[in-house]
Design a protein around this motif. Structure first.
Motif, short mmCIF file in Angstrom:
data_model
loop_
_atom_site.label_atom_id
_atom_site.label_comp_id
_atom_site.label_asym_id
_atom_site.label_seq_id
_atom_site.Cartn_x
_atom_site.Cartn_y
_atom_site.Cartn_z
N ILE A 1 17.97 35.77 66.31
CA ILE A 1 19.11 35.38 65.49
C ILE A 1 19.86 34.31 66.27
N CYS A 2 20.13 33.18 65.63
CA CYS A 2 20.55 31.96 66.34
C CYS A 2 21.98 31.53 66.04
N ALA A 3 22.57 30.89 67.01
CA ALA A 3 23.81 30.14 66.86
C ALA A 3 23.82 29.09 67.96
N THR A 4 24.59 28.05 67.77
CA THR A 4 24.70 27.01 68.79
C THR A 4 26.10 27.06 69.38
N LEU A 5 26.17 27.32 70.66
CA LEU A 5 27.44 27.48 71.37
C LEU A 5 27.65 26.29 72.29
N ASN A 6 28.70 25.53 72.00
CA ASN A 6 28.98 24.33 72.80
C ASN A 6 27.75 23.44 72.94
N ASN A 7 27.08 23.23 71.80
CA ASN A 7 25.92 22.34 71.72
C ASN A 7 24.67 22.88 72.40
N LYS A 8 24.66 24.16 72.74
CA LYS A 8 23.47 24.77 73.33
C LYS A 8 23.01 25.93 72.44
N MET A 9 21.72 25.91 72.10
CA MET A 9 21.17 26.94 71.23
C MET A 9 21.16 28.29 71.94
N VAL A 10 21.66 29.32 71.24
CA VAL A 10 21.64 30.70 71.75
C VAL A 10 20.82 31.54 70.79
N ILE A 11 19.90 32.32 71.33
CA ILE A 11 19.08 33.19 70.51
C ILE A 11 19.11 34.58 71.12
N LYS A 12 19.49 35.56 70.33
CA LYS A 12 19.43 36.95 70.74
C LYS A 12 18.54 37.69 69.74
N ALA A 13 17.79 38.66 70.24
CA ALA A 13 16.86 39.41 69.41
C ALA A 13 17.20 40.89 69.47
N PRO A 14 18.12 41.36 68.62
CA PRO A 14 18.46 42.79 68.63
C PRO A 14 17.24 43.63 68.29
N ASP A 15 17.25 44.87 68.78
CA ASP A 15 16.11 45.75 68.52
C ASP A 15 15.95 46.05 67.04
N TRP A 16 17.08 46.04 66.30
CA TRP A 16 17.01 46.20 64.85
C TRP A 16 18.27 45.58 64.26
N ALA A 17 18.12 44.96 63.11
CA ALA A 17 19.27 44.38 62.42
C ALA A 17 19.02 44.39 60.92
N PHE A 18 20.12 44.39 60.16
CA PHE A 18 20.03 44.35 58.70
C PHE A 18 20.90 43.22 58.19
N ILE A 19 20.28 42.34 57.42
CA ILE A 19 20.97 41.22 56.80
C ILE A 19 20.90 41.43 55.29
N ALA A 20 22.04 41.56 54.65
CA ALA A 20 22.07 41.95 53.24
C ALA A 20 21.52 40.88 52.32
N LYS A 21 21.70 39.60 52.69
CA LYS A 21 21.25 38.54 51.79
C LYS A 21 20.94 37.27 52.56
N ILE A 22 19.76 36.73 52.32
CA ILE A 22 19.44 35.39 52.81
C ILE A 22 19.40 34.47 51.59
N ASN A 23 19.72 33.20 51.80
CA ASN A 23 19.76 32.28 50.67
C ASN A 23 18.68 31.20 50.76
N VAL A 24 17.66 31.47 51.57
CA VAL A 24 16.51 30.58 51.68
C VAL A 24 15.25 31.43 51.47
N SER A 25 14.11 30.78 51.34
CA SER A 25 12.87 31.52 51.18
C SER A 25 12.50 32.22 52.50
N ARG A 26 11.73 33.26 52.40
CA ARG A 26 11.32 33.99 53.60
C ARG A 26 10.47 33.11 54.51
N GLU A 27 9.77 32.16 53.93
CA GLU A 27 8.96 31.24 54.74
C GLU A 27 9.82 30.44 55.71
#
Length: 243
Positions: free
Chosen positions: A60-86
């Motif tokens: 799961i990504c965000a960019t902090l002060n122009n640097k990409m941060v990626i964390k991978a929780p052991d489990w997460a639930f996202i209620a809605k995405i607005n793009v294709s799964r691809e």
């Protein structure tokens, strides 16, 4: 999209196609089983919509002060995405590609206390990332070996506050999912121990597929026994039952 705070700048950018993701294995054998159990019961109960996303050790990504941060929780639930799964096969960027995760979970497995890290400098700690960057409303830290369970909820202070279970059944209410979450002791897939499980508003546990199959087996056995008793009663009355 950009979010400005007093101390840092957050932007929501898609992971570059050539970005090399870490390819680390999971920390122990229990993590995939715990995650799969959480997802399976939700799916069987019809709680995962077509545009929802459940993730396991997935970036799961965000960019902090122009640097990409990626964390991978052991489990997460996202209620809605607005793009294709691809478009989210490799990673997911909240705000840009859909909702902020409703809940993230970490199953403690190391000695570095990364689940509790509030380190704000790059790369930020998990706690800081979930609380201050993503602003995930529910953060669970679970220790499978001893069943230790901590639920933190994001309050108006924009800080995580440790929650207490309800008095009646020692479960924790996840308002965004309209479900309770708690610890259950038992056996699944040859693992006997502590599991995280879901309960509905009425306090009924959301069953796994193996439990539904066992319920059906018991129902069929009860029906067979009932049919045998009825046949015996008919024979005793001199009537040969139809087969």
């Amino acid at each position: 999209m950009t979010t400005l705070t007093q101390d840092y700048q957050i932007t929501w950018e898609k992971l570059p196609d050539d970005y090399k993701l870490p390819d680390d294995p999971v920390d122990n054998i229990n993590q995939p089983a715990l995650a799969a159990a959480l997802t399976e019961s939700l799916e069987l109960a019809g709680k995962i919509s077509a545009n929802a996303l459940t993730t396991t050790n997935y970036g799961i990504c965000a960019t902090l002060n122009n640097k990409m941060v990626i964390k991978a929780p052991d489990w997460a639930f996202i209620a809605k995405i607005n793009v294709s799964r691809e478009e989210v096969i490799r990673s997911y960027t909240p705000q840009l590609q859909g909702d902020i995760p409703v809940i993230v979970m970490e199953f403690i497995s190391d000695t570095q206390e990364t689940e509790y890290s509030i380190k704000a400098t790059y790369p930020p700690g998990k706690w800081f990332f979930y609380e201050r960057i993503l602003k995930v409303p529910n953060y669970i830290i679970f220790e499978p070996d001893n069943g230790s369970f901590e639920m933190y909820r994001l309050k108006n202070t924009e800080q995580y506050i440790l929650q207490e279970p309800d008095d009646e059944n020692q479960l924790y209410w996840i308002a965004e999912m309209n479900l309770y979450l708690g610890v259950w002791q038992g056996t699944r897939e040859n693992r006997t121990g502590k599991w995280l499980r879901w309960w509905d508003e009425q306090g009924n546990v959301l069953p796994w597929g193996s439990e539904l199959a066992e319920q059906e087996r018991q129902r069929a056995e009860q029906e067979r026994q009932r049919a045998e008793r009825l046949a015996a009663q008919l024979r005793a009355a001199g009537i040969e039952p139809e087969v």
